[in-house]
Design a protein around this motif. Sequence first.
Motif, short mmCIF file in Angstrom:
data_model
loop_
_atom_site.label_atom_id
_atom_site.label_comp_id
_atom_site.label_asym_id
_atom_site.label_seq_id
_atom_site.Cartn_x
_atom_site.Cartn_y
_atom_site.Cartn_z
N LEU A 71 0.83 -1.21 0.00
CA LEU A 71 0.00 0.00 0.00
C LEU A 71 0.86 1.25 0.00
CD1 LEU A 71 -3.05 -0.75 2.30
CD2 LEU A 71 -3.06 -0.11 -0.11
N SER A 72 1.92 1.21 0.81
CA SER A 72 2.74 2.42 0.88
C SER A 72 3.55 2.56 -0.40
CB SER A 72 3.63 2.42 2.12
OG SER A 72 4.76 1.62 1.89
N ASP A 73 3.99 1.35 -0.97
CA ASP A 73 4.69 1.41 -2.26
C ASP A 73 3.80 2.07 -3.30
OD1 ASP A 73 6.89 0.28 -1.27
OD2 ASP A 73 6.70 -1.68 -2.31
N LEU A 74 2.57 1.59 -3.34
CA LEU A 74 1.62 2.11 -4.32
C LEU A 74 1.46 3.60 -4.13
CD1 LEU A 74 -0.12 0.69 -6.44
CD2 LEU A 74 -2.05 0.91 -4.87
N ASP A 75 1.41 3.97 -2.93
CA ASP A 75 1.23 5.37 -2.60
C ASP A 75 2.42 6.17 -3.12
OD1 ASP A 75 -0.41 7.25 -1.42
OD2 ASP A 75 1.05 7.49 0.22
N ARG A 76 3.64 5.60 -2.84
CA ARG A 76 4.85 6.31 -3.30
C ARG A 76 4.86 6.41 -4.81
NH1 ARG A 76 7.74 4.01 0.72
NH2 ARG A 76 8.43 2.27 -0.53
N ALA A 77 4.52 5.24 -5.47
CA ALA A 77 4.53 5.23 -6.93
C ALA A 77 3.57 6.27 -7.48
CB ALA A 77 4.15 3.84 -7.43
N HIS A 78 2.46 6.32 -6.87
CA HIS A 78 1.46 7.27 -7.33
C HIS A 78 1.99 8.69 -7.20
CE1 HIS A 78 -2.26 9.74 -6.81
NE2 HIS A 78 -2.48 9.16 -7.98
N THR A 79 2.60 8.98 -6.08
CA THR A 79 3.17 10.31 -5.88
C THR A 79 4.23 10.60 -6.94
OG1 THR A 79 2.98 9.75 -3.56
CG2 THR A 79 4.05 11.84 -4.08
N ALA A 80 5.09 9.56 -7.19
CA ALA A 80 6.15 9.75 -8.18
C ALA A 80 5.55 10.03 -9.54
CB ALA A 80 7.03 8.51 -8.23
N ALA A 81 4.49 9.24 -9.89
CA ALA A 81 3.86 9.42 -11.20
C ALA A 81 3.30 10.82 -11.31
CB ALA A 81 2.77 8.38 -11.39
N VAL A 82 2.65 11.25 -10.27
CA VAL A 82 2.07 12.60 -10.29
C VAL A 82 3.17 13.63 -10.45
CG1 VAL A 82 0.89 14.33 -8.88
CG2 VAL A 82 0.02 11.99 -8.98
N MET A 83 4.27 13.39 -9.71
CA MET A 83 5.37 14.35 -9.80
C MET A 83 5.99 14.36 -11.19
SD MET A 83 7.24 14.27 -6.16
CE MET A 83 8.88 14.49 -6.81
N ALA A 84 6.17 13.12 -11.75
CA ALA A 84 6.77 13.02 -13.09
C ALA A 84 5.90 13.75 -14.10
CB ALA A 84 6.92 11.56 -13.48
N GLU A 85 4.60 13.52 -13.98
CA GLU A 85 3.71 14.18 -14.92
C GLU A 85 3.81 15.69 -14.76
OE1 GLU A 85 -0.39 12.97 -14.82
OE2 GLU A 85 -0.90 14.39 -16.42
N ARG A 86 3.85 16.11 -13.47
CA ARG A 86 3.93 17.55 -13.24
C ARG A 86 5.23 18.11 -13.82
NH1 ARG A 86 3.88 18.54 -7.51
NH2 ARG A 86 1.91 17.43 -7.56
N ARG A 87 6.34 17.33 -13.54
CA ARG A 87 7.64 17.78 -14.07
C ARG A 87 7.59 17.86 -15.59
NH1 ARG A 87 11.12 14.21 -10.83
NH2 ARG A 87 11.37 15.35 -8.92
N LEU A 88 7.03 16.79 -16.20
CA LEU A 88 6.95 16.75 -17.66
C LEU A 88 6.22 17.98 -18.17
CD1 LEU A 88 7.54 15.01 -20.15
CD2 LEU A 88 5.27 14.02 -19.89
N TRP A 89 5.08 18.24 -17.56
CA TRP A 89 4.31 19.40 -18.02
C TRP A 89 5.03 20.71 -17.73
CZ3 TRP A 89 0.98 20.10 -21.62
CH2 TRP A 89 0.28 18.98 -22.08
N ASP A 90 5.70 20.74 -16.57
CA ASP A 90 6.49 21.95 -16.28
C ASP A 90 7.51 22.18 -17.37
OD1 ASP A 90 5.05 22.46 -14.10
OD2 ASP A 90 6.55 21.78 -12.62
N SER A 91 8.20 21.05 -17.75
CA SER A 91 9.20 21.18 -18.81
C SER A 91 8.55 21.60 -20.10
CB SER A 91 9.91 19.85 -19.04
OG SER A 91 10.27 19.29 -17.83
N ILE A 92 7.46 20.91 -20.44
CA ILE A 92 6.78 21.23 -21.70
C ILE A 92 6.32 22.68 -21.69
CG2 ILE A 92 4.72 20.73 -23.05
CD1 ILE A 92 5.15 17.78 -22.37
N GLU A 93 5.91 23.13 -20.51
CA GLU A 93 5.46 24.52 -20.41
C GLU A 93 6.61 25.49 -20.67
OE1 GLU A 93 2.70 25.75 -20.45
OE2 GLU A 93 1.31 24.24 -19.72
N THR A 94 7.84 25.10 -20.23
CA THR A 94 8.93 26.06 -20.37
C THR A 94 9.41 26.19 -21.81
OG1 THR A 94 10.56 24.37 -19.96
CG2 THR A 94 9.83 25.65 -18.05
#
Length: 729
Positions: A71-94
């Motif tokens: 459960l905690s792994d899943l939670d971490r993965a989910h956070t990482a995925a959200v962060m990666a997506e955010r980073r990706l979009w941040d990059s794409i935005e720049t």
Amino acid sequence: MTLAEKLAQERRARLAAERMLEHKQRELFAANEKLALHARALSNQIVEQRLAVRSALSEAETLKGQNSRYLSDLDRAHTAAVMAERRLWDSIETIRDGFAVFDAQGRLVAANRAYLLVFADFPQVKPGIGYEEILRLSHAAGLVDTGGRPEDDWVATMLARWDQHPVEPMVIRFASGTYVKLIDRRARDGDMVSLALNITETMTREAALREAQERAEAANRAKSAFLANMSHEIRTPMNGVVGMAELLCDTALSEEQRLYAETIKSSGEALLVIINDVLDYSKIEAGKLLLHPEPFDLERCIHEIAMLMQPVVQEKGIDLLIDFDLFLPTRFLGDPGRIRQVLTNLIGNAVKFTDRGQVLIRVVGFEAGPGRHELHVTVEDTGVGIAPENLSHIFGEFNQVEDQSNRRFEGTGLGLAISRRLVERMGGTIWVESDLGQGSCFGFEIVLPVAEEPGAPAAAPIALRHALVVDDQLTNRRILERQLETYGLEVTLCRSGAEALEAVAQGPAFDVVLTDHNMPDMDGPALARVLRAQGQTVPILLLSSHPGPVRDDPAARADLTAILQKPVLRRDLFVQLQSLTRAPPAAPQASRAMRVLTAEDNRTNQLVFRKMTRDLDIELAFAADGREAVDLFESFRPDLIFMDISMPGMDGRDAARNIRAQEAARGGHVPIVALTAHAMEGDAESILAAGIDRYMTKPLRRAAIIGEIAAHCPPGARPVQAGADIEAA
Ligand code: ADP
């Protein structure tokens, strides 16, 4: 009943009761036993079950732990995925370029700010909007420069573009002046990922480059035109200078005057070589060099060059030999001018850098396909040679091997560079091998289609059986031997006049004697004299590089059957041997001289031409312009016309066209050779397009002019050169 009886009865009853008791006790014991077994089994079962319960319990504990870890792994993965997506979009935005993702139905899933910025005034452009709607809106609002195309038309094209696999990138221009390159890619799940690169800067730079290139090209054209002009302007007077100097050298001159005249001539010629080199080089550089393939005779071409080299060769006392593979055809389809240029350069260099020994031109080849031959031409000399460190860059530009051995030779250092480019342009390769102090061998290989005339007279028989060849040169003897043997003759080789006399005295009867001219001790004419004095009637052919003096000496001529100019063309030798076969030689006396018309407006050049041809048995007429040339074509009926191109009034091209038009009406084809000072490409094309057969570039060379005239002498006219000699002029 008695007491006894009663007692007995009681005893019996007691005994039965005791037996019964005993039985019941036994049953009880067995039941007890069973019960104990059961109890034991039960207690075992209980122990086992207890163990099972315990392990199940601990398993459950472990699982519980794992579960919470997952459960905690899943939670971490989910956070990482959200962060990666955010980073990706941040990059794409720049990034400054637009980025958008559409789903398989063409609905916008997401886009970066740069993408959306274009549609800032259109709030409806947000996730969920269809691609088609974006297109329509862009067109309607005039956002994109569609080149005035109607909306439906443009939108259809843009939508159709998305159906391509892969989608071709395209450049669009926004009304704001921004250029955008659309790069779209279909993802695996049907999504369309769309990138809009801002390439305005690149486009501006490209436009600037294009403009700069156009300016450079214009400058280059101006340079070419200037060079063409310069070459024309310089060549015309040079024709007078070189031609007149050549004629002057033929007159009676004092030693000093001769030196002056020869200096004028050689300086003029050197200047022309430089002009030609520079001109050619700039043409090759500009990619303007075109090849003009036409049927030509390679062997004749090599002989003509050898002829032109003869004066230098003789002066240096070296030998210039030609070994043209007997089994090769001689006529090929190629650009004779350019092949001649390469050959002239290689042979000229070989002669220039050789003071002793010989220069051997060898042509071999093989069939490289139906009707095509791979030709290998080598020019081998015994001259100064080239040091190994200089060999690698010998074909580079302005490369003269700088050392003591060749400082005394002049040249532009462009010859080999031009030759290499020309050979490569013809699809061939050029190479060199050399030993310093021993000599050099330059060679090139090209593939040319054969242009052999059908029904060449090669099969006519020669009915001679035995030939005697006299030459002090081994290479020459070998070449002649091979040639004669292929004609079916048996050949005896001798190295000197003395050996020859011995062979004639002892050996079989010879049907023909072929002797070299210059030999130590006894030369060719002397050998002929001795043979005749001995009463020998065998035909004697003199092979001479310098036949002039013998021709002018009637006594020497009388001993000889014919004089052949060295190097001898295979065909000329063949024809000569054939004519010996025919006995007696028929001598049909042609009644008229060949008629040659020369159209040339420049008086000096007329004079040069007249002097150059003064020894020929021809009737020569001059026309001062094109009009006169056309008139004389009518009245004089020339067998050959030399036509200057630039003449006042009607120029050479127009005159040629006019003559060809007349011929079209009534038949016939008089050969027209253009004489031109132009050396640029366009000229050659327009000259040939006017119906002119060949062109020669000024300044005119006597040998070339005579060769041209001799080659066109019609059957009904007398031979143009005195006597019945066969010459390769
Ligand atoms: P150039 O016009 O100076 O002769 P080339 O490009 O024809 O220019 O030749 C370049 C140089 O290569 C010559 O100057 C000479 O040093 C060397 N070279 C060319 N051919 C030969 C040869 N047959 N023997 C020795 N050196 C040669």
